[in-house]
Design a protein around this motif. Structure first.
Motif, short mmCIF file in Angstrom:
data_model
loop_
_atom_site.label_atom_id
_atom_site.label_comp_id
_atom_site.label_asym_id
_atom_site.label_seq_id
_atom_site.Cartn_x
_atom_site.Cartn_y
_atom_site.Cartn_z
N ARG A 20 0.86 -1.31 -0.01
CA ARG A 20 -0.03 0.06 0.01
C ARG A 20 1.03 1.31 0.11
O ARG A 20 0.55 2.61 -0.76
N CYS A 21 2.12 1.38 0.73
CA CYS A 21 2.83 2.25 0.97
C CYS A 21 3.45 2.45 -0.71
O CYS A 21 3.34 3.96 -1.19
N VAL A 22 3.79 1.65 -1.16
CA VAL A 22 4.36 1.72 -2.57
C VAL A 22 3.52 2.18 -3.53
O VAL A 22 3.55 3.11 -4.31
N ALA A 23 2.11 1.71 -3.44
CA ALA A 23 1.13 1.98 -4.27
C ALA A 23 0.68 3.53 -4.28
O ALA A 23 0.57 4.15 -5.33
N GLN A 24 0.81 3.83 -2.90
CA GLN A 24 0.44 5.26 -2.67
C GLN A 24 1.60 6.27 -3.33
O GLN A 24 1.16 7.42 -3.86
N ALA A 25 2.61 5.81 -3.17
CA ALA A 25 3.97 6.48 -3.70
C ALA A 25 4.17 6.69 -5.23
O ALA A 25 4.61 7.65 -5.67
N ALA A 26 3.44 5.66 -5.99
CA ALA A 26 3.75 5.49 -7.28
C ALA A 26 2.54 6.27 -8.11
O ALA A 26 1.43 6.61 -7.75
N GLU A 27 3.11 6.95 -9.22
CA GLU A 27 2.30 7.77 -10.14
C GLU A 27 1.30 6.79 -10.89
O GLU A 27 0.09 7.18 -11.28
N LYS A 28 1.66 5.67 -10.92
CA LYS A 28 1.02 4.70 -11.76
C LYS A 28 1.06 3.39 -11.30
O LYS A 28 2.04 2.84 -10.78
N PHE A 29 -0.15 2.70 -11.01
CA PHE A 29 -0.05 1.48 -10.28
C PHE A 29 -0.67 0.22 -11.28
O PHE A 29 -1.77 0.21 -11.76
N VAL A 30 0.27 -0.58 -11.69
CA VAL A 30 0.33 -1.82 -12.68
C VAL A 30 0.18 -2.75 -11.73
O VAL A 30 1.07 -3.36 -11.06
N VAL A 31 -1.09 -3.44 -11.87
CA VAL A 31 -1.46 -4.77 -11.19
C VAL A 31 -1.50 -5.79 -12.26
O VAL A 31 -1.96 -5.76 -13.14
N VAL A 32 -0.51 -6.89 -11.98
CA VAL A 32 -0.60 -8.02 -12.82
C VAL A 32 -1.31 -9.23 -12.28
O VAL A 32 -1.19 -9.56 -10.92
N ALA A 33 -1.98 -9.72 -13.13
CA ALA A 33 -2.89 -10.91 -12.43
C ALA A 33 -3.26 -12.10 -13.72
O ALA A 33 -3.33 -11.55 -14.85
N ASP A 34 -3.62 -13.13 -13.19
CA ASP A 34 -4.29 -14.08 -14.29
C ASP A 34 -5.99 -13.95 -14.40
O ASP A 34 -6.24 -13.13 -13.38
N GLU A 35 -6.33 -14.47 -15.19
CA GLU A 35 -7.83 -14.48 -15.44
C GLU A 35 -8.68 -14.69 -14.29
O GLU A 35 -9.86 -14.20 -13.71
N GLY A 36 -7.96 -15.84 -13.64
CA GLY A 36 -8.77 -16.24 -12.37
C GLY A 36 -9.03 -15.20 -11.10
O GLY A 36 -9.74 -15.73 -10.29
N LYS A 37 -8.03 -14.27 -11.38
CA LYS A 37 -8.18 -13.31 -10.15
C LYS A 37 -9.52 -12.21 -10.23
O LYS A 37 -9.94 -11.42 -9.51
N LEU A 38 -9.98 -12.37 -11.52
CA LEU A 38 -11.06 -11.37 -11.65
C LEU A 38 -12.67 -11.83 -10.96
O LEU A 38 -12.73 -12.97 -11.21
#
Ligand code: R5P
Length: 228
Positions: A109-127
């Motif tokens: 969460r700290c790193v996501a907050q600090a970042a200009e863009k949050f790129v989340v990587v996942a396989d389809e099973g996570k949707l």
């Protein structure tokens, strides 16, 4: 993990790694999908001379980055990051998500907050249509009894996450305890996140509802990726 899931995670990770540009300072999330992004980054560092630095979100990620030759830095040196790449356990259509299978959600969460863009990587099973996965909660040991009581009041059915090859609770990289909660289908993830994170002693729960606007989800498939 099936071969299809492995290929899907790899496709997502590699695609995200190719979004990284020379000179960027990036957040490095935790988990198997992010590790594919790091694998690809290590190739780009060697082959293209890509010049980057990463802020790791866990001890495990830091170790892996060192193996891959990815230079590391800290949020103290770089409180603003160009981009963060991270995984997720479940993602809904509003790009709200549950994270923390690896008990790394607080630093993530700290790193996501600090970042200009949050790129989340996942396989389809996570949707999913509605978030319903286990919600991890990290808390300081002093507040254990209080937090468990409050999580019960929220109908979270809290269970201490047990260590593997270690008796007793999982102790996180922050020296804290990890509890897993089962809320069933979560109707208002934003409200629940606030309620949990407001319990005294809670560092952070695994609900991530606040990064929608800067989030890109890279969904890996066996034949490529789609982005949300
Ligand atoms: O604490 C762990 C993280 O939130 C992970 O990013 C998440 O659990 C996804 O992991 P994986 O890519 O291995 O499925």
């Amino acid at each position: 993990m099936s071969d299809d899931v492995v290929i899907s995670k790899k496709n997502a990770g590699y695609y995200a790694a190719d979004l990284v540009k020379d000179g960027m300072i990036i957040g490095l999330g935790t988990g198997s999908t992010v590790f594919y992004a790091m694998e690809r980054l290590s190739v780009r560092i060697k082959e293209e001379g890509l010049n980057i630095k990463g802020v790791p979100t866990s001890f495990q990620t830091a170790m892996r980055a060192r193996d891959y030759g990815i230079p590391l830095t800290t949020l103290d040196d770089y409180p603003k990051l160009d981009l963060a790449i991270d995984g997720a356990d479940q993602i809904d259509p509003n790009l709200c998500m549950i994270k923390g299978r690896g008990a790394a959600q607080t630093r993530e969460r700290c790193v996501a907050q600090a970042a200009e863009k949050f790129v989340v990587v996942a396989d389809e099973g996570k949707l999913c249509d509605v978030l319903s996965a286990v919600v991890p909660v990290e808390l300081i040991p002093f507040s254990f009894g209080l937090v468990v009581e409050r999580l019960k009041e929220l109908s979270g059915n809290p269970k201490v996450r047990e260590g593997v090859k270690k008796d007793g609770p999982v102790i996180t990289d922050n020296g804290c305890i990890e509890i897993d909660c089962d809320f069933g289908e979560i109707k208002d993830a934003k409200a629940l996140q606030m309620e949990i994170n407001n319990i005294p002693g809670v560092l952070s729960c695994g609900l991530f509802t606040e990064f929608g606007e800067k989030t890109v989800v890279v969904v890996g498939k066996t034949d490529g990726v789609k982005t949300l």
